[in-house]
Scaffold this motif. Sequence first.
Motif, PDB file in Angstrom:
ATOM      1  N   GLY A 319     -11.571   9.746   2.689  1.00 27.10           N
ATOM      2  CA  GLY A 319     -10.483  10.205   3.529  1.00 27.10           C
ATOM      3  C   GLY A 319      -9.447   9.144   3.846  1.00 27.10           C
ATOM      4  O   GLY A 319      -8.633   9.311   4.751  1.00 27.10           O
ATOM      5  N   LEU A 320      -9.464   8.039   3.088  1.00 27.83           N
ATOM      6  CA  LEU A 320      -8.518   6.972   3.355  1.00 27.83           C
ATOM      7  C   LEU A 320      -7.192   7.229   2.644  1.00 27.83           C
ATOM      8  O   LEU A 320      -7.157   7.872   1.588  1.00 27.83           O
ATOM      9  N   ASP A 321      -6.140   6.701   3.189  1.00 28.20           N
ATOM     10  CA  ASP A 321      -4.816   6.860   2.613  1.00 28.20           C
ATOM     11  C   ASP A 321      -4.782   6.222   1.222  1.00 28.20           C
ATOM     12  O   ASP A 321      -5.483   5.237   0.961  1.00 28.20           O
ATOM     13  N   VAL A 322      -3.959   6.743   0.337  1.00 25.91           N
ATOM     14  CA  VAL A 322      -3.880   6.272  -1.048  1.00 25.91           C
ATOM     15  C   VAL A 322      -3.472   4.798  -1.114  1.00 25.91           C
ATOM     16  O   VAL A 322      -3.819   4.074  -2.042  1.00 25.91           O
ATOM     17  N   LEU A 323      -2.771   4.352  -0.065  1.00 27.17           N
ATOM     18  CA  LEU A 323      -2.349   2.946  -0.052  1.00 27.17           C
ATOM     19  C   LEU A 323      -3.536   1.997   0.006  1.00 27.17           C
ATOM     20  O   LEU A 323      -3.504   0.894  -0.524  1.00 27.17           O
ATOM     21  N   TYR A 324      -4.634   2.461   0.642  1.00 28.12           N
ATOM     22  CA  TYR A 324      -5.815   1.620   0.717  1.00 28.12           C
ATOM     23  C   TYR A 324      -6.464   1.449  -0.656  1.00 28.12           C
ATOM     24  O   TYR A 324      -7.129   0.456  -0.920  1.00 28.12           O
ATOM     25  N   GLN A 325      -6.281   2.453  -1.530  1.00 29.61           N
ATOM     26  CA  GLN A 325      -6.801   2.318  -2.897  1.00 29.61           C
ATOM     27  C   GLN A 325      -6.096   1.164  -3.591  1.00 29.61           C
ATOM     28  O   GLN A 325      -6.734   0.317  -4.221  1.00 29.61           O
ATOM     29  N   THR A 326      -4.775   1.143  -3.456  1.00 25.30           N
ATOM     30  CA  THR A 326      -3.997   0.075  -4.079  1.00 25.30           C
ATOM     31  C   THR A 326      -4.403  -1.273  -3.515  1.00 25.30           C
ATOM     32  O   THR A 326      -4.561  -2.256  -4.243  1.00 25.30           O
TER      33      THR A 326
END
Lengths: 348, 264
Positions: A319-326
């Motif tokens: 459920g984390l924002d896609v920015l955290y993936q980056t």
Amino acid sequence: MAQQQTAGPPATGHADLAGEFLDRQTPLSRIRNILHRYPALSPAIVLLVAVVVFGLLNDRFLRFENLSLITQQVSVVGTLAIAQTLIILTAGIDLSVGAVMILSSMVVAQLAVGSGIPGPLALLAGLVVGLGAGALNGFLVTRFKLPPFIVTLGTLNIFIAVTLLYSGGSTVRGSSMPGLLTWTGSTFPLGPVRISTGVIMMLLLYGAVAFILGKTAWGRHVYAVGDDKEAARLAGIPVNRVLMSVYLAAGAVLAMGAWLQIGRTNAASPNAGVDLNLDSITAVVIGGTSLFGGRGSVWGSLLGALIVGVFRNGLSLAGLDVLYQTLAVGVLIILAVSIDQWIRKVKS
Amino acid sequence: MTATEMQPSGTAVRQPILQARNLVKTFGRVVGLDGVSLDLYPGEVLAVIGDNGAGKSTLIKCLTGAEVPDSGELKVSGQAVHFKRPQDARAHGIETVYQNLAVSPALDVASNLFLGREERLAGPLGKLFRVLDTKGMRRKAKEELTRLGISTLQDVTVPVENLSGGQRQAVAVARAAAFGSKVVVLDEPTAALGVRESNQVLQLVRDLRDRGLPVILISHNMPHVFDVADRIHVQRLGKCAATITPQSHSMTDAVAIMTGAATA
């Protein structure tokens, strides 16, 4: 990581090597020696830990459908990572892999749809585009002695421009293409899970390239050229011919990637794959292949691509924002290169 | 070794294995070699000494195909040759151990011994799929090391970067000895080594000679040169100042010739 390490297979049969290091053998340096000997080991451990952690965080993560989805998501970048590994092993780098793949896929799609050329012939034309792009990169690197970084930075822009000029910026839909072109996106059931044809093709390609790198003289020469170019030349290896063949082989792999991309996205789009240039380097670096050349394995790059895929998928399921993936990918890269540097100190 | 063999210049009967006549090599306005001649006879160790910039390295590079001389002749077993690449010299049985060793650090000992001339499996696997005969090469590498009496390298699967300087040198020498059918050229083989390791390498040089392989040894180290050389070619200012023997001249004489303080 240290706890995992002791469970790994000890380097038996190298008693004298152990003797060599006996006077400064600490647990840490022993780990380093093992990691040095098996470059794919550290990414394998990272992948295992990541899968376990994300599995504990979310029940859906370890479901077959989700794992199958991850493999499909990494199939294109995984294929590009094969080409990237070959070039990085020679102490080069290819910033143009994604652009070459997109150019190849646009040529295949335009010829098949716009000109009505049969699927196999269109794919063949895509292969020619890949080989041509590889030949251009290889020619500039071997004949003009330009650094691969500069060469491929230049050709990256050239290939992007040519792709947009050629396609007129328009996307070709998969539904209008011959079935062969989108066949790589098809799936078939294997037990409880659906497997994509593209994933199987990627894995076969990994097997083939791993075999060639590990078992043939050509493969050994690729490592030798990347390890120490001058030493390779003095040992009688035709360095330029090896480099040229590496860029050509990479081009052929990229053409294969183009086919997988068409199937995976069910389209050929000139604007796709901008991130793929750097994503392929990310996979190779996380996979433990050294940017200084001569050290690493193609299997490591598959693990690297899977690690990125698992992190992206796992973080989004959490459920984390896609920015955290980056953010996570960025941390992984720096971690991987730090580990590589640390392992390389083993030579002392 | 008889006395006549020590000074072969007096007898015209024996044919040199390697013969260089009036080699000239210039780099722009710098004269590297100014008409150098050299003879290497079967079963001898010929040392090449000289101060920095005297043309030692250029001479060796011309003999081993790493540089192409501007003019002059080169003969192998009496047959005129023109080397354009190191591979050409190698094809004529001249193997060189370069100062930087030319070994690939990440590859193991056996792979390094066979680097550039790997052997493939017999049968369809080797012919069709070009699969390397890794086991066979490892076995042969081991045999070659045993034959050369290199006992410090037991495990041929160790990456070369894990070896000591002397062991790396042994790998490079073993490669040259394994494939050099006519001449082995060693460029500063003891430069980076300790006392014990230097002695091992010098013993290797003697062993090669005793097996009939003539050796050209480039070195700065006078005690090492006088220890193993049968004849000494003194290079000075791009020319051969003299060819002496350890019997006819002392180390002090050799240094004097090298620096121009005396003539032979």
